[in-house]
Design a protein around this motif. Structure first.
Motif, short mmCIF file in Angstrom:
data_model
loop_
_atom_site.label_atom_id
_atom_site.label_comp_id
_atom_site.label_asym_id
_atom_site.label_seq_id
_atom_site.Cartn_x
_atom_site.Cartn_y
_atom_site.Cartn_z
N HIS A 53 0.84 -1.18 0.00
CA HIS A 53 0.00 0.00 0.00
C HIS A 53 0.88 1.24 0.00
CE1 HIS A 53 -3.48 -2.52 0.96
NE2 HIS A 53 -2.74 -3.11 1.88
N LYS A 98 -18.79 -0.84 1.83
CA LYS A 98 -17.78 -1.01 0.80
C LYS A 98 -17.96 -2.41 0.24
CE LYS A 98 -14.30 2.13 2.70
NZ LYS A 98 -12.89 2.25 3.17
N ASN A 144 -16.72 -5.66 -1.95
CA ASN A 144 -15.54 -6.40 -2.40
C ASN A 144 -15.99 -7.53 -3.31
OD1 ASN A 144 -12.97 -7.38 -2.70
ND2 ASN A 144 -12.75 -8.10 -0.60
N GLN A 157 -18.48 -4.02 -11.45
CA GLN A 157 -17.85 -3.02 -10.59
C GLN A 157 -18.18 -1.61 -11.04
OE1 GLN A 157 -13.71 -2.33 -11.21
NE2 GLN A 157 -13.28 -1.93 -9.03
N SER A 166 -19.82 1.36 -8.86
CA SER A 166 -19.03 2.57 -8.63
C SER A 166 -19.75 3.81 -9.15
CB SER A 166 -17.66 2.44 -9.31
OG SER A 166 -16.92 1.37 -8.76
N CYS A 190 -16.16 0.21 -4.56
CA CYS A 190 -16.23 -1.18 -4.99
C CYS A 190 -14.88 -1.62 -5.53
CB CYS A 190 -17.32 -1.35 -6.05
SG CYS A 190 -17.56 -3.06 -6.60
N THR A 191 -14.32 -2.66 -4.93
CA THR A 191 -13.01 -3.16 -5.34
C THR A 191 -13.14 -4.61 -5.81
OG1 THR A 191 -12.49 -3.86 -3.09
CG2 THR A 191 -11.78 -1.66 -3.75
N ARG A 221 -11.21 -8.15 -5.56
CA ARG A 221 -10.15 -8.80 -4.80
C ARG A 221 -9.15 -9.44 -5.74
NH1 ARG A 221 -11.72 -13.01 -0.20
NH2 ARG A 221 -12.50 -11.07 0.70
N GLN A 222 -7.90 -9.17 -5.50
CA GLN A 222 -6.85 -9.77 -6.31
C GLN A 222 -6.71 -11.24 -5.94
OE1 GLN A 222 -3.05 -7.85 -5.89
NE2 GLN A 222 -2.01 -9.24 -7.29
#
Length: 410
Positions: free
Chosen positions: A128, A328, A330, A354, A358, A364-365, A367-368
């Motif tokens: 990060h 939020k 995910n 997403q 958004s 809104c993310t 996840r990797q």
């Protein structure tokens, strides 16, 4: 750990004595690993010691990762000898560990006596702007009773709840894995975040999970911020309300469907606590705001299943469902497991989903996906190592018969 001591009982019979072996079971040692500070303080008082000893021992256990009482240098030798006789510091046995090339680490633990049962823990690092984070996904039960249709763990059935020492032991091992070759005086806590998001439903093992989270937050132990400890639930509504009274941690909801009809199939507990009740409980949880920002929003987890819950109308239903809930979102690409009747949504469809959320104002993310080379998705590796119930076999039969949700058309 039980041990047996053989003693001799001497009976006088005339001029000779006869020795008869007698087996005496000793009292099991007390495992201090899963004891909260109030519990340790009460325990030390039973030993005739001052309560402050609890804080000293907690620091040795959870900040310096010491399991040998002889190394606790600020404790008197007499007390160390007493602790050695009646106590132990014992984490669950690691039967498998694997470190991914992307930094993800995974452990399989044996819990219980003998052959025991297996549970998993996954640590995921991330870079990060503020630095490196290490998030540990902790299990709370052996298997899971909720049987969500897309979940590998659910297919293994439910065996039992984990004890506090088995839960906090996962955090202890993860931290210790970075400190094994570091001198005791130089050791430090490496895990920055905890999510109660592994095998099992945390709110169905409430007391043990609550006690473990108290240890995570305790400054004499891991000293974690309330914002960095997250409990994830599939929606046990009464326990969400109870959690709001007992502790202030972040809350995540395993949603996975934006309407009751679909969620009843994907997350069966929804039949007991439908979405209207679940969203209302989340709103009540946020309303009880603490001093920190742990309750400013709820994290919504949504696994993306190709053709099942990833249509544009599902995104619109999400917007309507969550409009009055600070949240939020995910989005989680589905991790396939043997006999799963689902596939992962395409990258383009996930991005489109997403964007819709958004554009409606939600954070809104996506996840990797991490640790694919070590089966880092929860339940995958344990399912390969030991399937101790017939649920997986029954699931396979259902899939073969086509009696599960398959992708819809249109």
């Amino acid at each position: 750990m039980n041990s047996e001591v053989v003693a001799s009982s001497v009976k006088q019979d005339g001029p000779q004595s006869l020795s008869t072996p007698v087996q005496v079971e000793t009292v099991p040692k007390v495992n201090l690993l899963g004891m909260s500070r109030p519990q340790l303080e009460a325990f030390f008082e039973t030993l005739g010691e001052k309560k402050f000893r609890a804080g000293q021992v907690m620091k040795w256990i959870h900040q310096f990762f010491v399991t040998d009482f002889a190394e606790m240098s600020n404790i008197s030798g007499k007390l160390r000898e007493k602790l050695e006789q009646v106590c132990e510091i014992k984490a669950p046995e690691v039967v498998h560990r694997n470190y991914s090339k992307d930094g993800t680490r995974k452990w399989v633990f044996r819990v219980g006596e003998g052959a025991g049962s297996l549970v998993e823990t996954v640590l995921i690092p991330a870079e990060h702007k503020t630095g490196l984070s290490r998030t540990l996904c902790i299990s709370s039960q052996v298997g899971c009773a909720l049987d969500c249709s897309f979940c590998s763990t659910g297919k293994q059935g439910f065996q039992r709840d984990l004890t506090p020492d088995e839960i906090i032991g996962q955090l202890w091992v993860a931290n210790h894995s970075y400190m094994e070759d570091v001198p005791v005086a130089e050791r430090e806590r490496s895990v920055t975040n905890v999510v109660m998001m592994g095998m099992g439903e945390p709110l169905l093992n409430y007391d043990a999970v609550l006690s473990s989270m108290y240890i995570m937050l305790d400054d004499f132990a891991y000293g974690m911020s309330k914002r960095r400890v997250t409990l994830s639930t599939s929606g046990v509504v009464p326990k969400i309300d109870q959690l709001g009274k007992d502790i202030d941690v972040a809350l995540a909801i395993s949603l996975h469907a934006p309407n009751d009809a679909l969620r009843n199939e994907l997350v069966p507990i929804n039949k007991k606590y439908p979405l209207e009740q679940l969203i209302a409980a989340c709103q009540r949880y946020i309303a009880k705001n603490g001093n920190e920002s742990s309750r400013r929003h709820v994290t919504i987890e949504y696994v993306m299943l190709d053709g099942v819950n990833d249509h544009p109308e599902h995104a619109q239903q999400m917007i309507k469902l969550l409009k009055n809930l600070p949240s939020k979102i995910n989005l989680i690409p589905f991790n396939p497991f043997p006999h799963a009747p689902y596939e992962r949504s395409s990258r383009n469809r996930i991005i489109s989903f997403q964007k819709t959320l958004s554009d409606a104002g939600f954070v809104c993310t996506i996840r990797q996906t991490r640790g694919d080379d070590i089966d880092a998705a929860c339940g995958q590796l344990v399912g390969q190592v030991a399937d101790r119930t017939r649920r997986a076999e029954q699931w396979k039969k259902k899939v073969e018969e086509g009696n599960v949700i398959l992708r819809s058309q249109g």
